[in-house]
Write a protein that holds these residues in place. Structure first.
Motif, short mmCIF file in Angstrom:
data_model
loop_
_atom_site.label_atom_id
_atom_site.label_comp_id
_atom_site.label_asym_id
_atom_site.label_seq_id
_atom_site.Cartn_x
_atom_site.Cartn_y
_atom_site.Cartn_z
N MET A 40 0.90 -1.24 0.02
CA MET A 40 -0.12 0.05 0.12
C MET A 40 0.81 1.12 0.28
O MET A 40 0.34 2.31 -0.11
N THR A 41 2.08 1.16 0.32
CA THR A 41 2.95 2.22 0.23
C THR A 41 3.52 2.58 -1.06
O THR A 41 4.11 1.65 -1.76
N PRO A 42 3.34 3.91 -1.38
CA PRO A 42 3.71 4.28 -2.73
C PRO A 42 5.36 4.42 -2.87
O PRO A 42 5.95 4.64 -1.90
N GLU A 43 5.87 3.81 -3.92
CA GLU A 43 7.26 3.86 -4.18
C GLU A 43 7.61 5.23 -4.49
O GLU A 43 7.13 6.12 -5.23
N THR A 44 8.93 5.64 -4.02
CA THR A 44 9.29 6.92 -4.22
C THR A 44 10.61 7.00 -5.11
O THR A 44 11.25 6.09 -4.97
N SER A 45 10.80 7.88 -5.71
CA SER A 45 12.05 7.80 -6.93
C SER A 45 12.95 9.12 -6.34
O SER A 45 12.40 10.02 -6.12
N ASN A 46 14.07 8.98 -6.74
CA ASN A 46 15.25 10.02 -6.06
C ASN A 46 15.57 10.74 -7.53
O ASN A 46 16.59 11.48 -7.44
#
Length: 73
Positions: free
Chosen positions: A66-72
């Motif tokens: 349920m946790t969205p992936e984050t991008s750097n």
């Protein structure tokens, strides 16, 4: 899906919700039973026949999904 007793509350709700063809997911630690063997059998009934009523997972995997992936970037 969670509830007080896996073999009664949870299984009944899962089966009734399946009628309109909802996609159900059930996290293992979110229910229990007075009898550990009933809890285990309740989980087996949900995921029997290739997950006909749903799939069983632990709460950590559900939270991760349920946790969205984050991008750097």
């Amino acid at each position: 899906m969670c509830g007080v007793t896996t073999e009664v509350c949870v299984n009944t709700t899962v089966r009734e919700a399946k009628r309109p063809r909802l996609s159900l997911r059930r996290a293992g630690p979110m229910a229990a039973s007075y009898f550990p063997e009933f809890h285990e059998m309740g989980l087996k009934m949900i995921k029997a026949q290739g997950g006909i009523f749903g799939w069983v997972s632990d709460s950590a995997a559900v939270l991760q999904a349920m946790t969205p992936e984050t991008s750097n970037t």
